[in-house]
Scaffold this motif. Structure first.
Motif, PDB file in Angstrom:
ATOM      1  N   MET B   1       0.759  -1.179   0.092  1.00 14.42           N
ATOM      2  CA  MET B   1      -0.146  -0.008  -0.093  1.00 14.42           C
ATOM      3  C   MET B   1       0.918   1.875  -0.197  1.00 14.42           C
ATOM      4  O   MET B   1       0.712   2.057   0.303  1.00 14.42           O
ATOM      5  N   PHE B   3       3.107   2.304   2.257  1.00 16.56           N
ATOM      6  CA  PHE B   3       3.110   2.893   3.659  1.00 16.56           C
ATOM      7  C   PHE B   3       4.834   2.380   4.261  1.00 16.56           C
ATOM      8  O   PHE B   3       5.093   1.324   3.894  1.00 16.56           O
ATOM      9  N   LEU B 107       4.764   6.336   8.554  1.00 20.23           N
ATOM     10  CA  LEU B 107       4.032   6.278   9.433  1.00 20.23           C
ATOM     11  C   LEU B 107       4.586   6.112  10.298  1.00 20.23           C
ATOM     12  O   LEU B 107       5.549   5.028  10.239  1.00 20.23           O
ATOM     13  N   GLY B 120      -4.453   1.484  10.238  1.00 17.73           N
ATOM     14  CA  GLY B 120      -5.536   1.569   8.753  1.00 17.73           C
ATOM     15  C   GLY B 120      -6.343   2.716   8.406  1.00 17.73           C
ATOM     16  O   GLY B 120      -6.289   3.312   7.461  1.00 17.73           O
ATOM     17  N   ALA B 121      -6.814   2.824   9.453  1.00 15.83           N
ATOM     18  CA  ALA B 121      -8.319   4.044   9.884  1.00 15.83           C
ATOM     19  C   ALA B 121      -7.870   5.409   9.462  1.00 15.83           C
ATOM     20  O   ALA B 121      -7.466   6.022   9.154  1.00 15.83           O
ATOM     21  N   ALA B 123      -3.932   5.973   8.332  1.00 16.56           N
ATOM     22  CA  ALA B 123      -3.807   6.000   7.049  1.00 16.56           C
ATOM     23  C   ALA B 123      -4.735   5.764   5.595  1.00 16.56           C
ATOM     24  O   ALA B 123      -4.544   6.732   5.245  1.00 16.56           O
ATOM     25  N   ALA B 124      -6.441   5.447   6.512  1.00 19.77           N
ATOM     26  CA  ALA B 124      -7.106   5.461   5.263  1.00 19.77           C
ATOM     27  C   ALA B 124      -7.485   6.864   5.156  1.00 19.77           C
ATOM     28  O   ALA B 124      -7.732   8.011   4.341  1.00 19.77           O
ATOM     29  N   THR B 125      -7.518   7.274   6.317  1.00 20.20           N
ATOM     30  CA  THR B 125      -7.388   8.747   6.469  1.00 20.20           C
ATOM     31  C   THR B 125      -7.050  10.150   5.621  1.00 20.20           C
ATOM     32  O   THR B 125      -6.899  11.220   4.744  1.00 20.20           O
ATOM     33  N   ARG B 127      -4.856   8.827   3.102  1.00 24.43           N
ATOM     34  CA  ARG B 127      -4.893   9.051   1.606  1.00 24.43           C
ATOM     35  C   ARG B 127      -6.401   9.902   1.493  1.00 24.43           C
ATOM     36  O   ARG B 127      -6.132  10.261   0.473  1.00 24.43           O
ATOM     37  N   ARG B 128      -6.950   9.629   1.964  1.00 26.38           N
ATOM     38  CA  ARG B 128      -8.141  10.094   1.413  1.00 26.38           C
ATOM     39  C   ARG B 128      -8.682  11.312   1.193  1.00 26.38           C
ATOM     40  O   ARG B 128      -8.738  12.185   0.186  1.00 26.38           O
ATOM     41  N   ASP B 130      -5.564  13.774   1.184  1.00 24.27           N
ATOM     42  CA  ASP B 130      -4.656  13.305   0.249  1.00 24.27           C
ATOM     43  C   ASP B 130      -2.855  14.281   1.385  1.00 24.27           C
ATOM     44  O   ASP B 130      -2.535  15.265   0.781  1.00 24.27           O
ATOM     45  N   LEU B 279     -12.659  17.783 -11.217  1.00 22.65           N
ATOM     46  CA  LEU B 279     -12.676  17.769  -9.934  1.00 22.65           C
ATOM     47  C   LEU B 279     -12.823  18.675  -8.984  1.00 22.65           C
ATOM     48  O   LEU B 279     -13.007  17.613  -7.899  1.00 22.65           O
ATOM     49  N   SER B 283     -16.282  18.342  -6.014  1.00 22.41           N
ATOM     50  CA  SER B 283     -16.650  17.250  -4.361  1.00 22.41           C
ATOM     51  C   SER B 283     -16.210  18.341  -3.115  1.00 22.41           C
ATOM     52  O   SER B 283     -16.070  19.814  -3.761  1.00 22.41           O
ATOM     53  N   PRO B 285     -16.353  21.169  -1.403  1.00 23.49           N
ATOM     54  CA  PRO B 285     -15.402  22.114  -0.905  1.00 23.49           C
ATOM     55  C   PRO B 285     -14.800  21.925   0.318  1.00 23.49           C
ATOM     56  O   PRO B 285     -15.008  23.185   1.453  1.00 23.49           O
TER      57      PRO B 285
END
Lengths: 457, 459
Positions: B1, B3, B107, B120-121, B123-125, B127-128, B130, B279, B283, B285
């Motif tokens: 992933m 990381f 990380l 994972g949570a 890391a997911a935040t 990524r989501r 950016d 884009l 989303s 803003p």
């Protein structure tokens, strides 16, 4: 006359029998094998029979013989009230979703999941899902969180993620690139589908990618194939979305005259571009922005229009019949346009189009050609998406309106939050696409002539 | 992933001084009879992160830690132990291992974290959104009774300062302000530009920074390069990034656009702009975007970067071992409420007694206790809410309450130990009474001594 009808019923009969035994080998992801389908009818187990106009249209074209057409029948889309297939899909699913408690009976064929636990579940699995490429995971996460909405943006993000996945892909030894890459892309697409169901027009984009992969000459090395694919995807985004939008804006701006009052609904990027470009050219017009709960998407559009200096009126959809008498034209966006001229768009669009029709106001749908699909939909029930019902129960900013706090515990109460609805072609005056301004009855012509096979080489 | 995980295991900290020494560094301090570093490693292993870099200060510490890791985790994980010179701070540690970092995101976990938050949570935040940095925040743990030994034990009104002042935006996703509680004396300063863009800032004092960060590698290395004086990630780098989030001076994308061959020819500049507009408009803003787009007459494009947070759920346990008080608390919690962390299974009496431990006659071991292997207890002893390590010899009539006893300790008859920490290889002779003390390794407490709130170490 009777012979034609007889043939039609026979055709219907033959075609319906086929999928029963052919489906066991079919991939789960809804769009996977639609590549070769020339069939214009949507096959559902309990769907209504195909209308006669469509079959007659098919007959007049160059119909391949019966035998070949049988092979091209598309697989059934997954119906979520079919226990067997749901069970099988669950076992293969990468994302664990729990079913919502109070499911609406009429829509049991659509996925209804519990929204509260979806996102935390997916987030905590970031490192467990090794088979999913990071870019694809990010797109899935953003879809599920609702960070992206609108077909153009979703499509672009998904294609970009697939591009990155293709760049990082390497063929394992002793395997053929075409098959492996297609299989990998299918798995990514089914992951994204689990995060949020794909819309119809995104299926077109995915079919394009798979078709390009299938057409790769075998002599290409990995690197050449990957660069070719990436540039193809870039070209798709460029030609079908960006340049198409520019052409649409050019066409539609000619329709805006001084003194016009334009009405728009929801958040469509094309309509926004049209309004801004007409304003830049110097035309004097007013805009009425109509909005609806629970998403309240038009507020963002309203902010941007006001920032540029347009004079706007803002209202909710329950007042649209009172404001329609001052409106001269209605501009709407679309998520997809189907072969019988019906327009699939944000829920509420059908209402607006109907009221406009009653007041004799022309309705212009602005939609790129890649969103045209050969399916036919007659109602909003067969193919739709259900959003978070909890969003209906609360009003943001009003803590005192909490009468529906415990709606999950009420047995007699089900909340339904539909995302899409279908506008019949009678209410649509003209569809502005990058091929020009066409009446809704010409949609099958565009699908046939400028369809999949003709996407540029 | 994409990381990479870096565990900052520290060296021999002064705050834990009687307990740690050159033979027993910070990272190997036992909590519930397991080194505290093992909690972090298990958490990472649960999240399927098998490639770690562990950074320790000092060469011999590195040897100790490396030996333990290869003993315990040889086949399951791939761990590289890197030694950095002492006192370079966390920022210096990252600078030292910069050439080993290649993934897109890093990380960084503090080696003294005991927690069960899903990594994972975080890391997911990250990524989501950016983001350039995502921090994990958790509820401030409730601390036990104040020790009288801490820093002169003066006024009770002065809380230990383990809390942080965190400023969040209304959606609780972005970090607007961060300051350590101990640093703030009277007032709090918040950037005006941030306040203007967001509109509403929520200042919380009940959240604590758990020292688990996800950084974008290019940004982190760039910040560390440009600001050579930054010493600590938490006190320097993070506040710098949070302060400058709307006036970003970091290059977000590392290399410029023309990365993939052929793309810059296919999509021209204006088309690229239109695409990014599509884009952006699609989303929701964030205030960053609103700030970027707001025209204030200035023609320079204002770049922004995002600092996100992940707030751990209230049912998750999260604590850091950075003081003696914390050591006592964490021991108590791990065998008490957060017992799922310890990895042991509890017996019917709600305590963990190793099968090889021997108990004398009429000895009671209360709930929430732990007895290591090979330990022997004499008759008529009583153990309450304590942890006893391996191979201890405890005499008769001993009372151990609310304490931690490490390995190979000999306790004579009639001793009474309350609220104390006794390190390895200590010998307590008869009738010694200890209350709220810390006894360093290898010490011998003479018979009949009565100590309250003292630190006893071998000189």
């Amino acid at each position: 006359m009777s012979s034609i009808l007889f043939l039609q019923s026979v055709v219907g009969l033959i075609v319906v029998l086929y999928p029963a035994n052919g489906n066991s080998a079919v991939a789960e992801s809804g769009k996977a094998a639609l590549a070769k389908s020339k069939n214009q009818s949507s096959l559902k187990k309990d769907g209504p029979p195909v209308t006669s106009e469509v079959t007659i249209d098919k007959k007049s074209g160059n119909r391949p013989p019966e035998k070949e057409r049988k092979k091209d029948a598309p697989p059934q889309r997954m119906q979520f009230d079919d226990q067997n297939r749901v069970g099988k899909a669950k076992r293969r699913a990468l994302v664990n979703q729990t079913e919502a408690k109070n499911r609406v009976e009429l829509f049991r064929h659509l996925p209804q999941y519990d929204h509260g636990s979806q996102l935390p579940n997916l987030e905590s699995k970031l490192f467990q899902l090794d088979s999913v490429h990071p870019a694809v995971f990010k797109v899935g996460l953003r879809y599920m969180a609702g960070d992206i909405s609108g077909v153009n943006a979703r499509c672009t993000e998904m294609l970009r993620a697939l591009q990155e996945a293709i760049i990082d892909y390497s063929t394992p030894p002793e395997k053929v690139l075409i098959r492996e890459l297609t299989a990998k892309i299918s798995s990514y697409i089914s992951f994204i589908n689990e995060c949020r169901p794909l819309s119809i027009s995104m299926g077109n984009a995915i079919r394009f990618v798979k078709r390009r992969i299938a057409k790769l000459p075998l002599s290409h090395t990995d690197v050449e194939a990957k660069t070719a694919l990436c540039s193809d995807i870039d070209r798709f985004i460029n030609e079908k979305i960006i340049i198409a939008d520019k052409v649409i804006v050019g066409h539609a701006s000619t329709k805006v005259r001084d003194g016009d009052v334009l009405l728009t609904y929801g958040l469509s990027c094309v309509v926004e571009m049209i309004l801004l470009s007409a304003h830049d050219v110097g035309k004097k017009f007013r805009v009425v922005v109509v909005d609806s709960r629970p998403k309240l998407e038009s507020q963002a559009l309203l902010n941007r229009l006001i920032a540029k200096g347009l004079s706007c009126t803002y209202t909710h959809i329950n007042a649209v019949s009172y404001i329609m008498h001052e409106v001269t034209k209605v501009f709407l966006g679309a998520s997809a346009v189907l072969s019988n001229g019906t327009v699939l768009s944000r829920v509420g669009t059908a209402c607006i189009a109907m009221v406009a029709h009653a007041f004799s106001v022309p309705v212009l749908i602005c939609c790129e050609a890649f969103k045209f699909h050969e399916r036919v939909l007659l109602d909003s029930i067969c193919c739709n998406e259900i959003g978070d019902p909890g969003a209906l129960a609360t009003v943001p900013g009003r803590m005192d309106i909490n009468y529906l706090e415990n709606w999950t515990n009420e047995e007699n109460l089900q909340l339904l939050n539909l995302m899409y609805d279908v506008t019949p072609s009678d209410y649509v005056s003209v569809i502005v696409t990058d091929h020009g301004m066409i009446p809704p009855t010409s949609v099958p012509v565009i699908v046939r002539e400028y369809g999949q096979e003709h996407y540029l080489i | 992933m994409d990381f990479q995980v870096v565990v900052l295991a520290g060296g021999v900290s002064k705050k834990l001084l009687p307990l740690v020494s050159h033979e027993l560094p910070n990272a190997l301090l036992p909590v519930a009879n397991r080194p505290v570093l093992s909690y972090v490693v298990e958490l990472l292993e649960l999240s399927n992160l098998k490639d770690l870099i562990v950074v320790v200060e000092g060469k011999d510490t590195a040897l100790n830690v490396g030996a333990w890791i290869s003993g315990a985790y040889a086949d399951r994980l791939h761990v590289e132990v890197a030694a950095v010179p002492e006192d370079v701070g966390t920022a210096g540690a990252i600078r030292a291992i910069a050439r080993h970092l290649y993934a897109k995101d890093i990380l960084i976990v503090s080696g003294d974290l005991v927690s069960d938050v899903p990594i994972g949570a975080v890391a997911a935040t990250h990524r989501r959104h950016d983001a350039v940095v995502t921090a994990l925040l958790c509820n401030t743990p409730v601390s036990g009774p104040l020790e009288s030994v801490s820093s002169g034990g003066k006024d009770k009104a002065k809380k230990p300062g383990r809390y942080d002042l965190i400023g969040l935006d209304p959606t609780k996703q972005f970090l607007l302000h961060i300051a350590t509680g101990a640093e703030v004396e009277k007032d709090l300063r918040i950037q005006k530009s941030i306040l203007r863009s967001v509109g509403q800032v929520e200042i919380r004092a009940d959240l604590m920074d758990a020292h688990l960060y996800a950084f974008k590698r290019s940004v982190l290395l760039e910040v560390l390069d440009q600001n050579g004086e930054f010493h600590s990630l938490k006190h320097d780098v993070l506040p710098y990034l949070v302060r400058s989030q709307l006036k970003s001076e970091v290059l977000l994308n590392g290399t410029p656009q023309a990365e993939e061959n052929g793309t810059e020819k296919v999509i021209s500049q204006s088309n690229q702009q239109m695409l990014s507009q599509i884009l952006a408009n699609a989303s929701e803003p964030t205030f960053h975007l609103r700030h970027e787009l707001s025209t204030n007459g200035s023609d320079s494009v204002r770049r922004t970067h995002k600092c996100c947070v992940y707030i751990a759920g209230s049912n998750k346990y999260c604590a850091r071992l950075n003081s003696l008080q914390a050591y006592n608390d964490i021991n108590r919690d791990v065998i008490g409420e957060a017992s799922h962390l310890s990895g042991y299974s509890f017996s019917s009496h709600n305590n963990i007694i190793d099968p090889t431990a021997e108990l004398g006659a009429k000895t009671t071991v209360g709930p929430h206790c732990m007895l290591g292997e090979g330990s022997q207890m004499g008759d008529k002893c009583s153990v309450k809410r304590s942890v006893i390590g391996r191979h201890c010899r405890i005499g008769a009539n001993v009372k151990v309450v609310n304490s931690v006893v490490m390995n190979h300790v000999t306790i004579g008859d009639g001793c009474s130990i309350q609220g104390s920490v006794i390190c390895s290889n200590v010998q307590l002779q008869e009738r010694a009474t200890l209350k709220d003390c810390q006894v360093g390794a290898g010490y011998m407490v003479t018979a009949g001594s009565d100590c309250k709130g003292e630190v006893l170490t071998k000189k």
